[in-house]
Design a protein around this motif. Structure first.
Motif, mmCIF file in Angstrom:
data_model
loop_
_atom_site.group_PDB
_atom_site.id
_atom_site.type_symbol
_atom_site.label_atom_id
_atom_site.label_comp_id
_atom_site.label_asym_id
_atom_site.label_seq_id
_atom_site.Cartn_x
_atom_site.Cartn_y
_atom_site.Cartn_z
ATOM 1 N N PRO A 118 0.817 -1.281 -0.007
ATOM 2 C CA PRO A 118 0.017 -0.074 -0.155
ATOM 3 C C PRO A 118 0.706 1.349 -0.039
ATOM 4 O O PRO A 118 1.957 1.534 0.881
ATOM 5 N N GLY A 119 0.668 2.087 -0.794
ATOM 6 C CA GLY A 119 1.404 3.180 -0.964
ATOM 7 C C GLY A 119 2.581 3.163 -1.909
ATOM 8 O O GLY A 119 3.398 4.086 -2.472
ATOM 9 N N GLY A 120 2.871 1.893 -2.492
ATOM 10 C CA GLY A 120 3.869 1.484 -3.511
ATOM 11 C C GLY A 120 3.612 2.135 -4.922
ATOM 12 O O GLY A 120 2.223 2.309 -5.173
ATOM 13 N N TRP A 121 4.598 1.992 -5.835
ATOM 14 C CA TRP A 121 4.557 2.636 -7.138
ATOM 15 C C TRP A 121 4.774 1.939 -8.295
ATOM 16 O O TRP A 121 5.405 0.913 -7.955
ATOM 17 N N ILE A 122 4.090 1.993 -9.498
ATOM 18 C CA ILE A 122 4.406 1.390 -10.539
ATOM 19 C C ILE A 122 5.024 2.475 -11.527
ATOM 20 O O ILE A 122 4.261 3.599 -11.665
ATOM 21 N N GLU A 123 6.049 1.957 -12.203
ATOM 22 C CA GLU A 123 6.373 2.771 -13.316
ATOM 23 C C GLU A 123 6.917 2.176 -14.619
ATOM 24 O O GLU A 123 7.357 1.113 -14.667
ATOM 25 N N VAL A 124 6.114 2.626 -15.743
ATOM 26 C CA VAL A 124 5.998 1.984 -16.878
ATOM 27 C C VAL A 124 6.554 3.084 -18.073
ATOM 28 O O VAL A 124 6.203 4.246 -17.930
ATOM 29 N N ILE A 125 7.952 2.547 -18.523
ATOM 30 C CA ILE A 125 8.346 3.361 -19.784
ATOM 31 C C ILE A 125 8.516 2.722 -21.041
ATOM 32 O O ILE A 125 8.972 1.663 -21.164
#
Length: 296
Positions: A111-118
């Motif tokens: 919870p509160g974590g991030w996903i990053e897609v490039i």
């Protein structure tokens, strides 16, 4: 080389998310593992996992890096609510069901974590790129064939997996994006323009070979020959010092956050009268970091 270009682009930062002092990071489609190793070196107390369908990663790596042979289109076997960051880069065309990928990432994020897609904005269909090549040119022929083959794969390369709705439908909040324009050739950017041109030219065969042989039935020798011709055309434009038009490709960065409290502050909720409301999430969790404004 791509990893080095992104490092220059981000002033040696490895992510645009506001993650600080992560303890667990997952790099999906890690490739040769360069980004995962960089993260492990920067955050020595963080356990970094890199997954890929091919065992092409180095064996001599920091002790806090682990590479795992895994197909991301199968159910992920990672602990739920575990990772601070799930990272995917250059994965356009890799998956047939991006909704499944995002669901699996959501489950294993804290919870509160991030996903990053490039991903690159598909340059084989970019009008700005195609305008440099006359009809009948090798690049136009190659680009048209690639677009045709992609339609047959069931694994789109149209950038739709980067749209906000795909992530918010899963439950992510705090969606942000940023698009970087990378000049092709020293005329555009003496800092990394030559490297961008080299990557595009040297990567043509790898990018097009399987697509055109498997899905269009081309002979591999014909693919190699066309890629060589198209590469020469790219190099000629990139090195043309009389050119006034901008010759560049775009890289799109998309990030979003898992809500802090399960079942709360999801992307959509119902008001008392049944109206669907768009929610932005608990803004207190975004922390420091340089987050770009949400695009309209």
């Amino acid at each position: 080389m791509i990893n080095q270009i992104f490092l220059r682009l981000l002033d040696l930062e490895l992510t645009i998310t506001p993650v600080t002092n992560p303890t667990h990071v997952l790099d999906v489609g890690t490739g040769v593992g360069e980004w995962a190793v960089n993260m492990a070196e920067k955050y020595r107390k963080c356990e970094v996992f890199g997954t890929d369908i091919a065992p092409i990663q180095p064996s001599q790596v920091p002790s806090n890096v682990e590479f795992v042979l895994e197909d991301a289109e199968d159910e992920w076997l990672h602990t739920a609510n575990h990772f601070d960051l799930v990272h995917l880069r250059n994965m356009e065309g890799a998956f047939s069901d991006w909704d499944f990928i995002y669901q699996q990432a959501f489950l294993c994020l804290k919870p509160g974590g991030w996903i990053e897609v490039i991903d690159w904005v598909g340059w084989f269909a970019d009008p700005g790129i195609l305008a440099f090549f006359p009809p009948g040119s090798a690049f136009q022929t190659l680009a048209r064939a690639v677009r045709e083959a992609v339609e047959l794969t069931g694994k789109p390369r149209d950038g739709r997996h980067l749209e906000k709705q795909r992530l918010t439908d899963v439950g992510f909040v705090d969606f942000h994006e940023k698009v970087y324009e990378l000049g092709i050739g020293a005329l555009e950017n003496d800092w990394y323009g030559r490297d961008v041109a080299l990557i595009l030219v040297s990567g043509l065969e790898a990018e097009c070979g399987r697509l055109l042989t498997k899905y269009l039935g081309w002979d591999f020798e014909d693919v190699v020959d066309l890629c060589k011709q198209a590469g020469n055309e790219i190099k000629a434009i990139a090195s043309d010092t009389t050119r006034t038009e901008k010759f560049a490709i775009k890289a799109r960065f998309v990030i979003a956050r898992k809500p802090l409290v399960a079942g709360q502050w999801t992307a959509k909720a119902l008001s008392e009268n049944g109206e669907i409301l768009e929610l932005s999430g608990d803004e207190s969790a975004t922390g420091g970091g340089d987050i770009v404004p949400e695009q309209a």
